[in-house]
Design a protein around this motif. Structure first.
Motif, PDB file in Angstrom:
ATOM      1  N   GLU A  96      17.792  12.985  31.110  1.00 32.81           N
ATOM      2  CA  GLU A  96      16.789  13.612  30.249  1.00 32.81           C
ATOM      3  C   GLU A  96      15.377  13.216  30.653  1.00 32.81           C
ATOM      4  N   GLY A 116      10.292   7.398  22.555  1.00 31.16           N
ATOM      5  CA  GLY A 116      11.595   7.951  22.199  1.00 31.16           C
ATOM      6  C   GLY A 116      12.742   7.124  22.719  1.00 31.16           C
ATOM      7  N   PHE A 117      12.516   6.446  23.827  1.00 35.86           N
ATOM      8  CA  PHE A 117      13.566   5.594  24.381  1.00 35.86           C
ATOM      9  C   PHE A 117      13.963   4.513  23.374  1.00 35.86           C
ATOM     10  N   GLU A 137       4.655   9.193  24.091  1.00 31.54           N
ATOM     11  CA  GLU A 137       5.546   9.461  22.955  1.00 31.54           C
ATOM     12  C   GLU A 137       6.985   9.566  23.439  1.00 31.54           C
ATOM     13  N   MET A 138       7.142  10.196  24.613  1.00 25.73           N
ATOM     14  CA  MET A 138       8.480  10.314  25.176  1.00 25.73           C
ATOM     15  C   MET A 138       9.056   8.928  25.464  1.00 25.73           C
ATOM     16  N   ALA A 139       8.207   8.059  25.988  1.00 28.42           N
ATOM     17  CA  ALA A 139       8.668   6.695  26.262  1.00 28.42           C
ATOM     18  C   ALA A 139       9.032   5.987  24.965  1.00 28.42           C
ATOM     19  N   ILE A 156      -5.380  16.001  30.557  1.00 21.19           N
ATOM     20  CA  ILE A 156      -4.826  14.737  31.048  1.00 21.19           C
ATOM     21  C   ILE A 156      -4.458  13.827  29.887  1.00 21.19           C
ATOM     22  N   LYS A 157      -5.299  13.786  28.888  1.00 17.63           N
ATOM     23  CA  LYS A 157      -5.007  12.929  27.727  1.00 17.63           C
ATOM     24  C   LYS A 157      -3.753  13.406  26.995  1.00 17.63           C
ATOM     25  N   ILE A 158      -3.626  14.713  26.840  1.00 18.95           N
ATOM     26  CA  ILE A 158      -2.463  15.246  26.130  1.00 18.95           C
ATOM     27  C   ILE A 158      -1.188  14.923  26.905  1.00 18.95           C
ATOM     28  N   LEU A 179      20.125   9.210  29.260  1.00 20.26           N
ATOM     29  CA  LEU A 179      18.691   8.910  29.193  1.00 20.26           C
ATOM     30  C   LEU A 179      18.033   9.206  30.531  1.00 20.26           C
ATOM     31  N   ARG A 201      -1.663   6.431  35.971  1.00 13.87           N
ATOM     32  CA  ARG A 201      -3.105   6.408  36.126  1.00 13.87           C
ATOM     33  C   ARG A 201      -3.602   5.013  36.459  1.00 13.87           C
ATOM     34  N   GLN A 218      -0.411  11.271  26.562  1.00 11.70           N
ATOM     35  CA  GLN A 218       0.096  10.924  25.230  1.00 11.70           C
ATOM     36  C   GLN A 218       1.489  11.495  24.984  1.00 11.70           C
ATOM     37  N   ASN A 254      13.883   4.762  20.320  1.00  7.32           N
ATOM     38  CA  ASN A 254      14.574   5.329  19.165  1.00  7.32           C
ATOM     39  C   ASN A 254      16.030   5.667  19.476  1.00  7.32           C
ATOM     40  N   GLU A 255      16.424   5.396  20.716  1.00 10.94           N
ATOM     41  CA  GLU A 255      17.790   5.706  21.122  1.00 10.94           C
ATOM     42  C   GLU A 255      18.723   4.629  20.594  1.00 10.94           C
ATOM     43  N   VAL A 256      18.949   4.675  19.349  1.00  8.88           N
ATOM     44  CA  VAL A 256      19.818   3.664  18.743  1.00  8.88           C
ATOM     45  C   VAL A 256      21.044   4.363  18.172  1.00  8.88           C
TER      46      VAL A 256
END
Lengths: 231, 380
Positions: free
Chosen positions: B268, B332-333, B328-330, B319-321, B265, B2, B324, B335-337
């Motif tokens: 996915e 998640g990256f 959140e998915m980003a 659009i907001k959902i 990654l 955006r 967001q 958290n890829e530990v």
């Protein structure tokens, strides 16, 4: 806490904020936010008994509009107009539509607030999250083709305002009670077809989500990953 | 992505609470176009090496890109940067570039590295200057082990309507990766038959010197321009060099292990990320055409009616959902530990933390093993 007493409680919260500087821990200030900002983080559930009734608010609005417009215009009243306003505003459909909109956008029964020194995220059940970033003494404005958002602290209140196309404006004012057990969300919907805004107060109370014995986090390659390990 | 314009308004009072018009005319900061002066790569055909010679096929290290996130977080919204998504892109883009390099059939092993590796035969680094649904602007540098700069320039690609929706195994900016691959191949072809093996020798000796400067530093020299060359080589079958190569292979083993995670990654992320970019492009175009569209847009109810307001709100909500969800998915990256278990010298090591942390931890372990085995002082 009775809703009608909320403003007095808010005042008490403000007093407590002043006292907080003298050593009280609650409500505590958050770095990078104004000194008056309070911590809203946690889980909140709607308390129906303390919240506004939409029908009652609608009746109040109609009474106010009638009072402002003066005596009825008799046989010259336009069809469908229950309260005359400038430029063909205040039709019955528009006033009821405003109330329906307020009902629609305040339907979330659960809120989860995540807050740190830079930002706040108010996750709302069945709706998008309200988000805001804080910088010292500044309000954030984000503009997209489909709307404009403004947010920031006004004293101890957190305000989100969204300007949408066709004269629709939505504003949420979040105020936490003095004991931080109650959260009032005052939602005001404004339309350029109705001369008065429509405000609904929703009161939320703090709750602790049930401990499932596991915690989850989002990952890309494995989706939501849950673990029973203590965090 | 955006197109966001944001402004931070000074003030002590919420003047905008008084009415909607109060801020409508607020001045927004002027943005500088990062792509100014950069010519788009256009349509590019990948050049494929038909008969590559083994000795010319350098191994390539492709470090995770610099996401190019400004340190001042207050500028992110204004520049349309979502830090979490940008961090994810910094891992996603090298995988696509690696694919292009592999398809060119001109290189040895192409590895995506969690961190820079100075002793790579050819090291590619990059910085994301702009990335959204319409444009990808990268600054790319390639330096071989001798220190010779192969390329150092900005690449710009612009997506068109035909690039969306993104088909399987395709990317809206495939041309940019093909262009970089072609430029690297052209740079390699300018080197003569003696220079390529020399790069490989320097790479090995620089790696050895990084393990023990005392033992291997004297094999190398640097000229006034800072270029490395090998002045002599260890004897054939030198046991110390055997250890060096074994340690290097262990390091490569780790990189190959985490490489699999990068590919996962990428696979996915691709479907949602492509939708994100498509949406971003459409939204940017929508902004340009908004006024015209607003005149002709089909409305389901009269202005001010619940139906019309609901339609307006739901468009915004959707659009907001989506935005967001992608954010959140980003997240998640990060958290890829995934802990990585590696075996070296008969011992099993469990590494944890980010891939970059794991990589550096593993390199530290390998160096410790080397020092223990040889009794030599550690390299710098």
């Amino acid at each position: 806490m009775k809703l009608k007493n909320f403003s007095s409680h808010s005042l008490a919260a403000l007093c407590l904020l002043c006292l907080a500087a003298c050593g009280s821990q609650e409500p505590r200030s958050v770095l990078n936010q104004p000194a008056s900002a309070v911590d809203l983080s946690g889980f909140w559930e709607l308390n129906y008994s303390q919240s506004d009734n939409i029908q009652a608010r609608l009746n109040t609005l109609v009474r106010e509009l009638r009072k402002r417009s003066g005596p009825p215009s008799g046989p010259y009243q336009q069809p469908g107009v229950i309260v005359s306003g400038p430029g063909g505003t205040n039709s019955g459909a528009s006033i009821i539509g405003l109330a329906q909109m307020a009902d629609l956008i305040t339907q979330s029964q659960l809120l989860e607030v995540e807050q740190d020194k830079h930002s706040i995220k108010v996750k709302r059940e069945l709706d998008f999250a309200l988000t805001c970033e804080f910088y010292m003494g500044e309000y954030q404005t984000v503009e997209t083709p489909l709307g404009k958002e403004i947010c920031g602290w006004s004293g101890h209140q957190l305000i989100f305002k969204t300007l949408l196309p066709e004269g629709l404006i939505i504003q949420h004012v979040l105020t936490v009670g003095p004991d931080r057990q109650w959260l009032n969300v005052a939602t005001t919907v404004t339309s350029d077809r109705v001369t008065s805004p429509f405000t609904v107060n929703r009161v939320y109370q703090r709750y602790q989500p049930q401990d499932n014995g596991y915690t989850c986090k989002m990952t890309i390659s494995r989706g939501r990953v849950c673990t029973t390990e203590a965090q | 992505m955006r197109r966001i314009r944001a402004c931070l308004l000074q003030g002590g009072l919420f003047a905008w609470l008084l009415g909607p018009g109060a801020l409508m005319g607020a001045e927004l900061p002027t943005e500088v176009d990062p792509a100014a002066g950069v010519i788009p790569v256009g349509a590019v055909t990948l050049q494929v090496e038909q008969a590559p010679r083994e000795q010319e096929m350098l191994d390539v290290g492709l470090a995770i890109f610099d996401p190019g996130i400004p340190a001042d977080p207050s500028t992110h919204s204004r520049q349309g940067i979502f830090p979490e998504i940008r961090k994810a892109e910094a891992q996603y883009i090298p995988v696509l570039l690696r694919n292009a390099l592999q398809n060119s059939n001109a290189w040895g092993v192409v590895r995506v590295l969690p961190d820079k590796q100075a002793a790579a035969e050819l090291l590619i680094t990059g910085r994301i200057l702009q990335s959204d649904g319409r444009r990808l602007l990268l600054r790319v540098q390639a330096v071989d082990a001798t220190g010779r700069v192969w390329l150092d320039r900005s690449y710009l690609d612009e997506a068109t309507e035909d690039d969306y929706p993104v088909g399987p195994a395709r990317d809206p900016y495939g041309d940019i990766y093909r262009q970089i691959a072609n430029d690297l191949l052209a740079a390699r072809r300018q080197l003569d038959a003696r220079q390529l093996p020399a790069i490989r020798q320097v790479a090995l000796m620089r790696y050895a010197a990084s393990l023990s400067e005392d033992a291997f530093g004297s094999y190398l020299q640097r000229d006034p321009q800072g270029l490395y060359s090998v002045v002599r080589l260890p004897a054939e079958g030198d046991p110390m060099m055997g250890r060096v190569e074994r340690i290097r292979n262990q390091e490569h083993l780790f990189v190959d292990t985490v490489d699999e995670q990068y590919v996962n990654l990428y696979e996915e992320m691709a479907p949602t990320y492509n939708l994100w970019r498509q949406y971003g492009r459409e939204q940017a175009i929508y902004q340009q055409e908004y006024e015209a569209q607003a005149q002709t847009r089909e409305r389901y109810g009269r202005r001010g009616s619940f139906t019309a307001m609901e339609q307006t709100y739901n468009m915004y909500k959707q659009i907001k959902i989506q935005e967001q969800d992608l954010d959140e998915m980003a997240q998640g990256f990060n958290n890829e530990v995934v802990p990585t278990v590696m075996e070296a010298n008969g011992k099993v090591f469990r590494l944890s933390g980010t891939l970059e942390t794991q990589y550096n931890e593993w390199r530290g372990i390998l160096r410790d093993i080397f020092v223990l085995e040889t009794g030599l002082p550690a390299g710098t």
